[in-house]
Design an enzyme around this catalytic site. Structure first.
Site, PDB file in Angstrom:
ATOM      1  N   LYS A 132       0.730  -1.213  -0.090  1.00 42.56           N
ATOM      2  CA  LYS A 132       0.046  -0.010  -0.177  1.00 42.56           C
ATOM      3  C   LYS A 132       0.912   1.265   0.089  1.00 42.56           C
ATOM      4  CE  LYS A 132      -4.282  -1.512   2.193  1.00 42.56           C
ATOM      5  NZ  LYS A 132      -5.221  -1.282   3.354  1.00 42.56           N
ATOM      6  N   LYS A 215      -5.091 -10.395  -6.092  1.00 43.63           N
ATOM      7  CA  LYS A 215      -6.480 -10.513  -5.611  1.00 43.63           C
ATOM      8  C   LYS A 215      -7.423  -9.319  -5.990  1.00 43.63           C
ATOM      9  CE  LYS A 215      -5.829  -7.749  -1.535  1.00 43.63           C
ATOM     10  NZ  LYS A 215      -6.500  -7.680  -0.012  1.00 43.63           N
ATOM     11  N   LYS A 218     -10.704  -3.514  -3.861  1.00 46.68           N
ATOM     12  CA  LYS A 218     -11.444  -2.322  -3.942  1.00 46.68           C
ATOM     13  C   LYS A 218     -10.748  -1.209  -4.618  1.00 46.68           C
ATOM     14  CE  LYS A 218     -14.027  -2.913   0.453  1.00 46.68           C
ATOM     15  NZ  LYS A 218     -14.124  -2.505   1.918  1.00 46.68           N
TER      16      LYS A 218
HETATM   17  P1  AMP Z   1     -11.543  -4.786   3.524  1.00 52.97           P
HETATM   18  O1  AMP Z   1     -12.283  -4.401   2.035  1.00 52.97           O
HETATM   19  O2  AMP Z   1      -9.881  -4.626   2.935  1.00 52.97           O
HETATM   20  O3  AMP Z   1     -11.609  -3.971   4.538  1.00 52.97           O
HETATM   21  O4  AMP Z   1     -11.640  -6.157   3.502  1.00 52.97           O
HETATM   22  C1  AMP Z   1     -12.605  -6.785   4.440  1.00 52.97           C
HETATM   23  C2  AMP Z   1     -12.848  -8.192   4.294  1.00 52.97           C
HETATM   24  O5  AMP Z   1     -12.958  -8.896   2.835  1.00 52.97           O
HETATM   25  C3  AMP Z   1     -11.632  -8.999   4.741  1.00 52.97           C
HETATM   26  O6  AMP Z   1     -12.014  -9.931   5.723  1.00 52.97           O
HETATM   27  C4  AMP Z   1     -10.681  -9.381   3.498  1.00 52.97           C
HETATM   28  O7  AMP Z   1      -9.823 -10.480   4.150  1.00 52.97           O
HETATM   29  C5  AMP Z   1     -11.699  -9.754   2.894  1.00 52.97           C
HETATM   30  N1  AMP Z   1     -11.402  -9.775   1.432  1.00 52.97           N
HETATM   31  C6  AMP Z   1     -10.860  -8.621   0.609  1.00 52.97           C
HETATM   32  N2  AMP Z   1     -10.607  -8.893  -0.470  1.00 52.97           N
HETATM   33  C7  AMP Z   1     -10.706 -10.199  -0.684  1.00 52.97           C
HETATM   34  C8  AMP Z   1     -10.553 -10.964  -1.802  1.00 52.97           C
HETATM   35  N3  AMP Z   1     -10.013 -10.788  -3.117  1.00 52.97           N
HETATM   36  N4  AMP Z   1     -10.975 -12.220  -1.507  1.00 52.97           N
HETATM   37  C9  AMP Z   1     -11.445 -12.807  -0.494  1.00 52.97           C
HETATM   38  N5  AMP Z   1     -11.634 -12.232   0.632  1.00 52.97           N
HETATM   39  C10 AMP Z   1     -11.258 -10.752   0.509  1.00 52.97           C
END
Ligand code: AMP
Ligand code: TRP
Length: 348
Positions: A132, A215, A218
């Site tokens: 990041k 992966k 967002k």
């Molecule tokens: P965040 O949007 O980074 O706050 O992530 C929220 C949740 O979504 C966390 O538990 C992450 O581990 C999960 N997550 C984010 N991106 C992925 C992805 N590409 N595949 C699976 N889980 C994800």
């Protein structure tokens, strides 16, 4: 539209005087917009599926969201949208408390204290910071560097047993456990419960649609790389249609062909079918047929979520009331942990 708020069901255990009857689950999600299929399949869907088994606390982590530049209005709106989306996906306030991180000041306060107990060497190993922060380390905010410590505080404040997350959070969870163990040992007192991660085998890592070696994220500048939970049927059709595959035509799970295997994995999670069943369904058919079937599954999965999201967003007073009530309900747990921590250190 109204939903019942914390109606004192028998599974609620959020008082500090009684020990939790059910094991406590805590997880967090950033209000950075673009909530996508990876968030849903890797995290949110599992929270919903298991919510009746646990005493659940879910947190919209706006203090984490400011570790990278974000427009104030956007942050405020995203936070409410995230709350509505989580409820629309099926989180039920009879089983879950859902609150905004900055509404409970103990997160920020504990974070300062725990920073003082975190060796820099441990943070230097965090791979998410490296991704990041980019290359200009002189200008990046130190909050991004300390991000994992704040995450540890989120979890430890609530004496959490289980943390359901996607695979990308594995390293942060290990750090949380190490910090908790080290602090307990240092002061010879069980100040923190040592949490365990709940990372599912399937769905823990949904990959980008345009580059299946990365992966789904967002923050990817290419919106076609992800399906967001609010995408229209037309957008879904276009994105799946364009999703990277390969020049072979076989609709089979094959780690060597990451694109089609990622799409098949999504299909598997949406339908609940086995790999064999799916391969049998598409035997003799091509990528076009499979992509049409996947599109239909996605549209039908997201349709009721979007409908409920729109209903919830039309009642901001209800949403804000729910968020406030949840924060009030869980805050005593955080306050108690922080006070114990301060007492053992000798603060105050
Ligand atoms: P965040 O949007 O980074 O706050 O992530 C929220 C949740 O979504 C966390 O538990 C992450 O581990 C999960 N997550 C984010 N991106 C992925 C992805 N590409 N595949 C699976 N889980 C994800
Ligand atoms: N860092 C997590 C992510 O980006 C979000 C998060 C913050 C979190 N605090 C947490 C997840 C506590 C689980 C528990 O996905």
């Amino acid at each position: 539209m109204s939903i019942e708020l914390n109606p004192g069901s028998e599974v609620k255990t959020n008082t500090i005087t009684q020990p939790p009857i059910r094991k406590r689950v805590f997880s967090g999600i950033q209000p950075t917009g673009n909530t996508h299929l990876g968030n849903y399949l890797g995290a949110i869907r599992n929270w919903v599926a298991e919510q009746t088994h646990y005493d659940n606390i879910f947190c919209i982590v706006d203090l984490h969201a400011i570790t990278l530049p974000i427009d104030p209005q956007e942050l405020h709106n995203n936070t409410r949208q995230m709350a509505a989306l989580l409820l629309a996906c099926g989180l039920d306030t009879r089983y879950c408390n859902l609150f905004i991180q900055s509404h409970i000041h103990e997160h920020a306060e504990m974070s300062w204290i725990l920073n003082c107990f975190t060796p820099m060497g441990w943070l230097n190993r965090m791979t998410q910071f490296k991704t990041k922060a980019g290359t200009d380390l002189d200008s990046v905010g130190t909050g991004l560097y300390c991000y994992p410590v704040l995450m540890a505080c989120d979890i430890l404040l609530y004496q959490t047993h289980y943390v359901p997350v996607g695979d990308d959070q594995r390293q942060h969870l290990e750090l949380t456990r190490d910090l908790a163990q080290r602090f307990n040992t240092m002061y010879k007192k069980r100040v923190f419960t040592i949490p365990e991660g709940q990372i599912r085998e399937v769905g823990a890592r949904i990959m980008s649609l345009d580059d299946p070696t990365k992966k789904m994220s967002k923050s990817d500048p290419n919106p076609s790389s992800r399906i967001t939970l609010l995408d229209s049927p037309k957008e879904i059709k276009q994105k799946i249609g364009r999703a990277t595959t390969d020049s072979e035509r076989l609709v089979t799970f094959d780690p060597q062909r990451a694109g089609i295997t990622n799409l098949l994995g999504i299909y598997q999670l949406l339908t609940g079918q086995s790999q064999q069943e799916i391969e049998a369904t598409f035997a003799g058919k091509g990528y076009g047929d499979f992509k049409a079937a996947l599109t239909e599954q996605l549209v039908e999965t997201l349709r009721p979520i979007q409908q409920r999201y729109n209903e919830l967003m039309s009642d901001q007073t209800m949403l804000d009331g729910m968020l406030k009530q949840s924060a009030e309900s869980v805050r005593p747990i955080a306050a108690k942990t922080l006070q114990t921590m301060k007492d053992v250190i000798g603060l105050g």
